[in-house]
Motif scaffolding. Structure first.
Motif, mmCIF file in Angstrom:
data_model
loop_
_atom_site.group_PDB
_atom_site.id
_atom_site.type_symbol
_atom_site.label_atom_id
_atom_site.label_comp_id
_atom_site.label_asym_id
_atom_site.label_seq_id
_atom_site.Cartn_x
_atom_site.Cartn_y
_atom_site.Cartn_z
ATOM 1 N N LEU A 110 1.163 -1.575 -0.020
ATOM 2 C CA LEU A 110 0.046 0.141 -0.405
ATOM 3 C C LEU A 110 0.520 1.319 0.066
ATOM 4 C CD1 LEU A 110 -2.993 1.401 0.167
ATOM 5 C CD2 LEU A 110 -2.373 1.237 3.043
ATOM 6 N N GLY A 111 0.560 2.329 -1.114
ATOM 7 C CA GLY A 111 1.587 3.162 -1.115
ATOM 8 C C GLY A 111 2.259 2.881 -1.221
ATOM 9 N N ARG A 112 3.386 2.318 -1.662
ATOM 10 C CA ARG A 112 4.999 1.754 -2.702
ATOM 11 C C ARG A 112 4.674 1.640 -3.736
ATOM 12 N NH1 ARG A 112 8.202 -0.673 0.989
ATOM 13 N NH2 ARG A 112 8.149 -0.473 3.252
ATOM 14 N N GLY A 113 3.636 2.282 -5.042
ATOM 15 C CA GLY A 113 4.071 2.021 -6.137
ATOM 16 C C GLY A 113 3.178 0.454 -6.758
ATOM 17 N N HIS A 114 2.921 -0.292 -5.751
ATOM 18 C CA HIS A 114 2.580 -1.926 -6.321
ATOM 19 C C HIS A 114 1.244 -2.045 -6.078
ATOM 20 C CE1 HIS A 114 7.239 -1.825 -7.026
ATOM 21 N NE2 HIS A 114 7.285 -1.083 -6.124
ATOM 22 N N ILE A 115 1.048 -3.088 -6.415
ATOM 23 C CA ILE A 115 -0.358 -3.612 -5.942
ATOM 24 C C ILE A 115 -0.069 -4.843 -5.649
ATOM 25 C CG2 ILE A 115 -2.538 -4.484 -6.509
ATOM 26 C CD1 ILE A 115 -2.496 -2.005 -8.722
ATOM 27 N N GLY A 116 -0.710 -4.801 -3.960
ATOM 28 C CA GLY A 116 -0.409 -6.058 -3.795
ATOM 29 C C GLY A 116 -1.817 -6.789 -3.692
ATOM 30 N N ALA A 117 -2.423 -8.283 -3.319
ATOM 31 C CA ALA A 117 -3.444 -8.991 -3.266
ATOM 32 C C ALA A 117 -3.299 -10.331 -3.363
ATOM 33 C CB ALA A 117 -4.612 -8.985 -4.847
ATOM 34 N N SER A 118 -4.400 -10.826 -3.323
ATOM 35 C CA SER A 118 -4.199 -12.381 -2.718
ATOM 36 C C SER A 118 -5.612 -13.434 -3.582
ATOM 37 C CB SER A 118 -3.327 -12.879 -1.492
ATOM 38 O OG SER A 118 -4.457 -12.559 -0.307
ATOM 39 N N MET A 119 -5.087 -14.722 -4.000
ATOM 40 C CA MET A 119 -6.331 -15.536 -4.464
ATOM 41 C C MET A 119 -6.654 -17.053 -3.906
ATOM 42 S SD MET A 119 -5.489 -15.490 -8.080
ATOM 43 C CE MET A 119 -6.794 -16.210 -8.425
ATOM 44 N N LYS A 120 -7.549 -17.545 -3.544
ATOM 45 C CA LYS A 120 -7.516 -18.796 -3.308
ATOM 46 C C LYS A 120 -6.894 -19.997 -4.153
ATOM 47 C CE LYS A 120 -10.419 -18.804 1.000
ATOM 48 N NZ LYS A 120 -9.309 -19.452 1.245
ATOM 49 N N ALA A 121 -5.811 -20.638 -3.724
ATOM 50 C CA ALA A 121 -5.250 -21.424 -4.842
ATOM 51 C C ALA A 121 -6.124 -21.845 -5.663
ATOM 52 C CB ALA A 121 -4.364 -22.293 -4.022
ATOM 53 N N SER A 122 -7.477 -22.853 -5.368
ATOM 54 C CA SER A 122 -8.498 -23.488 -6.515
ATOM 55 C C SER A 122 -8.919 -22.249 -7.435
ATOM 56 C CB SER A 122 -9.528 -23.686 -5.818
ATOM 57 O OG SER A 122 -10.297 -23.090 -4.956
ATOM 58 N N LEU A 123 -8.666 -21.237 -7.000
ATOM 59 C CA LEU A 123 -8.995 -19.497 -8.551
ATOM 60 C C LEU A 123 -8.152 -20.233 -8.878
ATOM 61 C CD1 LEU A 123 -11.505 -17.185 -6.145
ATOM 62 C CD2 LEU A 123 -11.746 -18.849 -7.726
ATOM 63 N N TYR A 124 -6.536 -19.868 -8.956
ATOM 64 C CA TYR A 124 -4.926 -19.483 -9.382
ATOM 65 C C TYR A 124 -4.450 -21.165 -10.230
ATOM 66 C CZ TYR A 124 -0.139 -19.895 -10.555
ATOM 67 O OH TYR A 124 1.142 -19.842 -11.041
ATOM 68 N N HIS A 125 -5.531 -21.989 -9.916
ATOM 69 C CA HIS A 125 -5.215 -23.066 -10.807
ATOM 70 C C HIS A 125 -5.803 -22.861 -11.609
ATOM 71 C CE1 HIS A 125 -2.153 -24.902 -8.304
ATOM 72 N NE2 HIS A 125 -2.825 -25.084 -7.154
ATOM 73 N N LEU A 126 -7.088 -21.878 -11.678
ATOM 74 C CA LEU A 126 -8.580 -22.033 -12.700
ATOM 75 C C LEU A 126 -8.068 -21.204 -13.880
ATOM 76 C CD1 LEU A 126 -11.737 -23.195 -14.580
ATOM 77 C CD2 LEU A 126 -12.353 -20.925 -12.616
ATOM 78 N N LEU A 127 -7.436 -19.960 -13.598
ATOM 79 C CA LEU A 127 -6.524 -18.967 -14.153
ATOM 80 C C LEU A 127 -6.116 -19.650 -14.849
ATOM 81 C CD1 LEU A 127 -6.401 -16.063 -15.127
ATOM 82 C CD2 LEU A 127 -5.350 -16.354 -12.484
ATOM 83 N N GLU A 128 -4.565 -20.268 -14.542
ATOM 84 C CA GLU A 128 -3.732 -20.567 -14.615
ATOM 85 C C GLU A 128 -4.262 -21.716 -16.195
ATOM 86 O OE1 GLU A 128 0.606 -23.037 -13.167
ATOM 87 O OE2 GLU A 128 -1.195 -23.624 -12.664
ATOM 88 N N HIS A 129 -5.149 -22.595 -15.621
ATOM 89 C CA HIS A 129 -5.843 -23.485 -16.982
ATOM 90 C C HIS A 129 -6.238 -23.285 -18.303
ATOM 91 C CE1 HIS A 129 -7.420 -26.582 -18.910
ATOM 92 N NE2 HIS A 129 -8.499 -26.719 -18.701
ATOM 93 N N ARG A 130 -7.384 -21.520 -17.379
ATOM 94 C CA ARG A 130 -7.853 -21.234 -19.023
ATOM 95 C C ARG A 130 -7.061 -20.583 -19.975
ATOM 96 N NH1 ARG A 130 -13.640 -19.633 -16.447
ATOM 97 N NH2 ARG A 130 -14.792 -21.902 -17.019
ATOM 98 N N ALA A 131 -5.784 -19.154 -18.985
ATOM 99 C CA ALA A 131 -5.226 -18.631 -20.042
ATOM 100 C C ALA A 131 -4.124 -19.572 -20.534
ATOM 101 C CB ALA A 131 -4.539 -18.143 -18.161
ATOM 102 N N ALA A 132 -3.568 -20.994 -19.921
ATOM 103 C CA ALA A 132 -2.725 -21.416 -21.353
ATOM 104 C C ALA A 132 -3.067 -22.067 -22.075
ATOM 105 C CB ALA A 132 -2.707 -22.788 -20.286
ATOM 106 N N ASP A 133 -4.543 -21.821 -22.748
ATOM 107 C CA ASP A 133 -5.658 -21.992 -23.496
ATOM 108 C C ASP A 133 -6.107 -21.068 -24.490
ATOM 109 O OD1 ASP A 133 -6.520 -24.066 -25.038
ATOM 110 O OD2 ASP A 133 -8.326 -23.617 -24.555
#
Length: 247
Positions: free
Chosen positions: A103-126
């Motif tokens: 916060l306030g460092r010129g960057h953005i920090g966030a996080s997500m559930k691992a299951s959603l990341y794996h779905l994102l990873e799978h769909r992004a590969a395609d």
């Protein structure tokens, strides 16, 4: 209001059975857990190879990596956070500290559930590419996104058309999955490369919105159409999905 850079799960109404709840615990400060940072000129750094060379919107899918493409070099997670010191912390505490640190460092920090990341990873590969309208004032600018996990890169479509492979990315994102198995979470770091082109709030909106297009089943159909049935893709459908007028 819980900040939007908290755990990214997309809205429950959009993700239905895939949605998972956000961490909403009180925030704690663990600044000593983070490694002191040194600042470098972003335009002197580069990502590992593999990203596409942008041509035009119609031919982008057959392109190769651009030698002139130089966003921020992704920082290893252990250069940002002391992994050994946080391994016994709860996911809620780690997410809160990660969010606070950026916060306030010129960057953005966030996080997500691992299951959603794996779905994102799978769909992004395609489906590696997409276009997102970013609303400004009484109109919008079109942002072009390319996804090669664990990275996402954004630049203005018109800027690329004008400068070709020398167009500088506006915004880059890196996903860190070191805690995916042990904590069921993936940390996300966004870096605004060109603050003159993109504000922190706009970058945060791009992060969240792009993820919904990959994680929501209905929205993902537009991503598939853009990548696989180009002639059937209508940008107005993206505008309608985001409740933006078709100017």
């Amino acid at each position: 209001m819980l900040r939007a850079s908290r755990i990214i799960t997309s809205s429950a109404s959009n993700l239905s059975h895939r949605a998972s709840s956000s961490f909403a615990h009180p925030k704690h400060s663990f600044t000593p857990l983070f490694v002191p940072q040194t600042h470098q000129n972003p335009e002197t750094q580069s990502l590992p190879g593999g990203f596409l060379k942008w041509g035009s919107l119609g031919s982008v899918r057959a392109s190769s990596f651009a030698s002139g493409f130089s966003p921020l070099k992704p920082k290893p997670l252990d250069s940002i956070i002391d992994i050994q010191r946080v391994k016994d912390r709860s996911p809620e505490d780690i997410a809160s500290a990660w969010d606070d640190y950026h916060l306030g460092r010129g960057h953005i920090g966030a996080s997500m559930k691992a299951s959603l990341y794996h779905l994102l990873e799978h769909r992004a590969a395609d489906c590696r590419y997409f276009v997102i309208p970013l609303w400004r004032g009484s109109g919008y600018v079109t942002m072009f996104a390319q996804v090669q996990m664990p990275h996402m890169v954004f630049t203005g479509l018109e800027d690329y058309k004008a400068r070709g492979t020398q167009a500088t990315p506006y915004f880059t994102m890196t996903y860190y999955n070191e805690f995916a198995q042990s904590k069921d979470m993936v940390l996300i770091r966004g870096d605004v490369v060109l603050p003159s082109k993109l504000s922190d709030s706009e970058a945060k909106w791009l992060l969240e919105t792009t993820q919904t297009f990959y994680l929501n089943d209905v929205r993902y159909k537009l991503v598939e159409r853009f990548n696989k049935q180009t002639h059937d893709f209508e940008f107005k459908d993206v505008l309608q999905t985001l409740d933006m007028p078709n100017l």
